[in-house]
Design a protein around this motif. Structure first.
Motif, PDB file in Angstrom:
ATOM      1  N   PRO A 155       4.375  45.295  79.441  1.00  0.00           N
ATOM      2  CA  PRO A 155       5.800  45.533  79.201  1.00  0.00           C
ATOM      3  C   PRO A 155       6.361  46.733  79.943  1.00  0.00           C
ATOM      4  CG  PRO A 155       4.707  44.962  77.148  1.00  0.00           C
ATOM      5  CD  PRO A 155       3.625  45.105  78.178  1.00  0.00           C
ATOM      6  N   ALA A 156       5.644  47.843  79.970  1.00  0.00           N
ATOM      7  CA  ALA A 156       6.150  49.041  80.626  1.00  0.00           C
ATOM      8  C   ALA A 156       6.354  48.831  82.115  1.00  0.00           C
ATOM      9  CB  ALA A 156       5.204  50.215  80.389  1.00  0.00           C
ATOM     10  N   GLN A 157       5.544  47.955  82.716  1.00  0.00           N
ATOM     11  CA  GLN A 157       5.684  47.722  84.149  1.00  0.00           C
ATOM     12  C   GLN A 157       6.875  46.816  84.465  1.00  0.00           C
ATOM     13  OE1 GLN A 157       2.137  47.148  86.514  1.00  0.00           O
ATOM     14  NE2 GLN A 157       0.853  48.171  84.985  1.00  0.00           N
ATOM     15  N   VAL A 158       7.262  45.969  83.528  1.00  0.00           N
ATOM     16  CA  VAL A 158       8.507  45.219  83.686  1.00  0.00           C
ATOM     17  C   VAL A 158       9.685  46.187  83.688  1.00  0.00           C
ATOM     18  CG1 VAL A 158      10.027  43.486  82.666  1.00  0.00           C
ATOM     19  CG2 VAL A 158       7.549  43.144  82.634  1.00  0.00           C
ATOM     20  N   GLU A 159       9.693  47.102  82.730  1.00  0.00           N
ATOM     21  CA  GLU A 159      10.753  48.104  82.684  1.00  0.00           C
ATOM     22  C   GLU A 159      10.759  48.946  83.959  1.00  0.00           C
ATOM     23  OE1 GLU A 159      13.159  48.565  80.393  1.00  0.00           O
ATOM     24  OE2 GLU A 159      12.414  46.765  79.374  1.00  0.00           O
ATOM     25  N   GLY A 160       9.581  49.353  84.396  1.00  0.00           N
ATOM     26  CA  GLY A 160       9.480  50.170  85.594  1.00  0.00           C
ATOM     27  C   GLY A 160       9.979  49.455  86.827  1.00  0.00           C
ATOM     28  N   LEU A 161       9.717  48.155  86.920  1.00  0.00           N
ATOM     29  CA  LEU A 161      10.206  47.365  88.055  1.00  0.00           C
ATOM     30  C   LEU A 161      11.715  47.448  88.158  1.00  0.00           C
ATOM     31  CD1 LEU A 161      10.417  45.051  90.160  1.00  0.00           C
ATOM     32  CD2 LEU A 161      10.133  43.446  88.238  1.00  0.00           C
TER      33      LEU A 161
ATOM     34  N   GLN B  52      -3.827  34.053  77.976  1.00  0.00           N
ATOM     35  CA  GLN B  52      -3.518  34.386  79.369  1.00  0.00           C
ATOM     36  C   GLN B  52      -2.393  33.515  79.914  1.00  0.00           C
ATOM     37  OE1 GLN B  52      -6.514  33.259  82.180  1.00  0.00           O
ATOM     38  NE2 GLN B  52      -5.778  34.650  83.777  1.00  0.00           N
ATOM     39  N   MET B  53      -2.425  32.219  79.620  1.00  0.00           N
ATOM     40  CA  MET B  53      -1.368  31.320  80.088  1.00  0.00           C
ATOM     41  C   MET B  53      -0.020  31.686  79.463  1.00  0.00           C
ATOM     42  SD  MET B  53      -2.695  29.258  82.312  1.00  0.00           S
ATOM     43  CE  MET B  53      -3.686  30.699  82.758  1.00  0.00           C
ATOM     44  N   ILE B  54      -0.020  31.953  78.176  1.00  0.00           N
ATOM     45  CA  ILE B  54       1.235  32.301  77.500  1.00  0.00           C
ATOM     46  C   ILE B  54       1.773  33.632  78.025  1.00  0.00           C
ATOM     47  CG2 ILE B  54       2.307  32.821  75.278  1.00  0.00           C
ATOM     48  CD1 ILE B  54       1.508  29.853  75.702  1.00  0.00           C
ATOM     49  N   ASP B  55       0.894  34.623  78.179  1.00  0.00           N
ATOM     50  CA  ASP B  55       1.331  35.941  78.650  1.00  0.00           C
ATOM     51  C   ASP B  55       1.921  35.873  80.053  1.00  0.00           C
ATOM     52  OD1 ASP B  55       0.477  37.050  76.274  1.00  0.00           O
ATOM     53  OD2 ASP B  55      -1.386  37.884  77.096  1.00  0.00           O
ATOM     54  N   SER B  56       1.242  35.162  80.956  1.00  0.00           N
ATOM     55  CA  SER B  56       1.658  35.144  82.355  1.00  0.00           C
ATOM     56  C   SER B  56       2.838  34.220  82.611  1.00  0.00           C
ATOM     57  CB  SER B  56       0.477  34.715  83.240  1.00  0.00           C
ATOM     58  OG  SER B  56      -0.582  35.633  83.164  1.00  0.00           O
ATOM     59  N   ASN B  57       2.830  33.045  82.000  1.00  0.00           N
ATOM     60  CA  ASN B  57       3.786  32.003  82.357  1.00  0.00           C
ATOM     61  C   ASN B  57       4.996  31.906  81.440  1.00  0.00           C
ATOM     62  OD1 ASN B  57       1.979  31.320  84.386  1.00  0.00           O
ATOM     63  ND2 ASN B  57       1.020  29.692  83.192  1.00  0.00           N
ATOM     64  N   LEU B  58       4.936  32.557  80.280  1.00  0.00           N
ATOM     65  CA  LEU B  58       6.058  32.487  79.334  1.00  0.00           C
ATOM     66  C   LEU B  58       6.564  33.862  78.934  1.00  0.00           C
ATOM     67  CD1 LEU B  58       7.991  30.997  77.491  1.00  0.00           C
ATOM     68  CD2 LEU B  58       6.124  30.701  75.840  1.00  0.00           C
ATOM     69  N   THR B  59       5.662  34.728  78.473  1.00  0.00           N
ATOM     70  CA  THR B  59       6.116  36.034  77.991  1.00  0.00           C
ATOM     71  C   THR B  59       6.610  36.922  79.127  1.00  0.00           C
ATOM     72  OG1 THR B  59       4.548  35.882  76.160  1.00  0.00           O
ATOM     73  CG2 THR B  59       5.492  38.043  76.611  1.00  0.00           C
ATOM     74  N   ALA B  60       5.916  36.928  80.259  1.00  0.00           N
ATOM     75  CA  ALA B  60       6.364  37.758  81.383  1.00  0.00           C
ATOM     76  C   ALA B  60       7.744  37.340  81.891  1.00  0.00           C
ATOM     77  CB  ALA B  60       5.331  37.739  82.505  1.00  0.00           C
ATOM     78  N   PRO B  61       8.016  36.036  82.111  1.00  0.00           N
ATOM     79  CA  PRO B  61       9.385  35.663  82.478  1.00  0.00           C
ATOM     80  C   PRO B  61      10.416  36.019  81.418  1.00  0.00           C
ATOM     81  CG  PRO B  61       7.880  33.883  83.017  1.00  0.00           C
ATOM     82  CD  PRO B  61       7.088  34.905  82.229  1.00  0.00           C
ATOM     83  N   PHE B  62      10.054  35.860  80.142  1.00  0.00           N
ATOM     84  CA  PHE B  62      10.967  36.262  79.067  1.00  0.00           C
ATOM     85  C   PHE B  62      11.344  37.732  79.189  1.00  0.00           C
ATOM     86  CE2 PHE B  62      10.611  38.647  75.024  1.00  0.00           C
ATOM     87  CZ  PHE B  62      11.887  38.409  74.526  1.00  0.00           C
ATOM     88  N   ARG B  63      10.356  38.593  79.395  1.00  0.00           N
ATOM     89  CA  ARG B  63      10.646  40.024  79.492  1.00  0.00           C
ATOM     90  C   ARG B  63      11.494  40.349  80.721  1.00  0.00           C
ATOM     91  NH1 ARG B  63       4.500  41.359  77.932  1.00  0.00           N
ATOM     92  NH2 ARG B  63       4.733  41.647  75.672  1.00  0.00           N
ATOM     93  N   CYS B  64      11.217  39.672  81.826  1.00  0.00           N
ATOM     94  CA  CYS B  64      12.012  39.906  83.037  1.00  0.00           C
ATOM     95  C   CYS B  64      13.463  39.477  82.830  1.00  0.00           C
ATOM     96  CB  CYS B  64      11.401  39.170  84.228  1.00  0.00           C
ATOM     97  SG  CYS B  64       9.865  39.874  84.854  1.00  0.00           S
ATOM     98  N   ILE B  65      13.644  38.309  82.218  1.00  0.00           N
ATOM     99  CA  ILE B  65      15.003  37.824  81.949  1.00  0.00           C
ATOM    100  C   ILE B  65      15.732  38.776  81.010  1.00  0.00           C
ATOM    101  CG2 ILE B  65      16.314  35.991  80.812  1.00  0.00           C
ATOM    102  CD1 ILE B  65      14.106  34.046  81.845  1.00  0.00           C
ATOM    103  N   ARG B  66      15.066  39.191  79.953  1.00  0.00           N
ATOM    104  CA  ARG B  66      15.692  40.096  78.979  1.00  0.00           C
ATOM    105  C   ARG B  66      16.132  41.395  79.641  1.00  0.00           C
ATOM    106  NH1 ARG B  66      11.903  41.929  74.114  1.00  0.00           N
ATOM    107  NH2 ARG B  66      10.826  42.910  75.869  1.00  0.00           N
ATOM    108  N   ARG B  67      15.315  41.909  80.554  1.00  0.00           N
ATOM    109  CA  ARG B  67      15.650  43.182  81.209  1.00  0.00           C
ATOM    110  C   ARG B  67      16.705  43.013  82.295  1.00  0.00           C
ATOM    111  NH1 ARG B  67      17.242  46.802  83.432  1.00  0.00           N
ATOM    112  NH2 ARG B  67      16.335  48.867  83.858  1.00  0.00           N
ATOM    113  N   ALA B  68      16.700  41.867  82.985  1.00  0.00           N
ATOM    114  CA  ALA B  68      17.642  41.663  84.084  1.00  0.00           C
ATOM    115  C   ALA B  68      19.045  41.309  83.611  1.00  0.00           C
ATOM    116  CB  ALA B  68      17.124  40.553  85.005  1.00  0.00           C
TER     117      ALA B  68
END
Length: 251
Positions: free
Chosen positions: A61-67, A103-119
């Motif tokens: 999560p912190a690296q999504v914010e940092g991006l 791993q599948m849920i974290d990479s393919n679902l949760t990571a895009p969710f966090r990116c969308i939420r932040r963007a």
């Protein structure tokens, strides 16, 4: 440097690189995101133009914010987010571990969710923005031996559709592009796994995947990137899962 900003995750190779190339050619300042800085630097050198490389693990999560903090501090808010980064896994359901499932849920679902939420917040404030997630045709159908991957892609398509309905009146669109088997390094890994499981050559295993698509070949990354660009350029496309699979799934 001028022009709107586009963030492309998983941009070091394959679909992400092809998409970044298309966006750069369309006048976007392009942010290349990935875990491998060397690949990002190579991609930036190939693309040319205004590019910014950001190394990040989007399951953290912190690296999504940092991006997004880095992008906004350097160029300002991102008008386009292409959430392409992801991973795949092939295993029978009875042999899929909890760790592999997560791993599948974290990479393919949760990571895009966090990116969308932040963007989204600056997009909503500006009343313009485009979100495109690279899903898969297995977001629309079940397929043997990829249960965890299929579940994660079904989930991300549902996420896109919900976001699309929520933000459309604010000038923002959200879509998914759903490729079939694409000629990328990730597919190379799938080919190797099939060859190992079937006791065949990689050429024979690749032919198996090619025959699963009516065009009898793998989809090219630039064909997927063209679909992404159409979602970015056409504000009337919203809430869609656009198949790029040679006709394997007709919907």
């Amino acid at each position: 440097m001028s022009g709107p900003v586009a963030v492309v995750t998983g941009a070091g190779q394959g679909i992400g690189l092809a998409t970044a190339r298309r966006l750069s050619g369309a006048g976007y300042r392009t942010v290349l995101v990935g875990r491998d800085r060397a690949k990002l630097d190579e991609a930036a050198a190939e693309i040319g133009g205004a590019t910014l490389c950001v190394e990040a693990d989007l399951t953290v999560p912190a690296q999504v914010e940092g991006l997004f903090d880095t992008v906004e501090a350097t160029w300002g808010w991102a008008e386009v987010l292409v959430a392409n980064a992801g991973t795949s896994l092939a295993a029978p359901i009875t042999q899929t571990t909890d760790a592999q499932w997560q791993q599948m849920i974290d990479s393919n679902l949760t990571a895009p969710f966090r990116c969308i939420r932040r963007a989204l917040p600056p997009m909503l404030e500006a009343r313009r923005g485009r979100i495109v997630v690279i899903a898969s045709v297995v977001a629309k159908r079940g397929e043997r031996l990829v249960s965890a991957y299929t579940a994660s892609k079904h989930g991300v398509l549902g996420l896109v559709r919900a976001v699309a309905d929520e933000v459309a009146r604010h000038g923002v669109t959200a879509n998914a592009v759903c490729p079939g088997y694409v000629d990328t390094p990730m597919t190379d890994a799938t080919v190797a796994a099939i060859a190992d499981r079937m006791g065949t050559s990689t050429d024979e295993a690749r032919a198996v995947l090619e025959r699963r698509q009516p065009i009898h070949r793998l989809v090219r990354p630039d064909e997927v990137a063209a679909a992404v660009l159409s979602c970015v350029q056409n504000g009337a496309i919203n809430g869609q899962g656009i198949n790029v699979d040679g006709g394997a799934v007709q919907s």
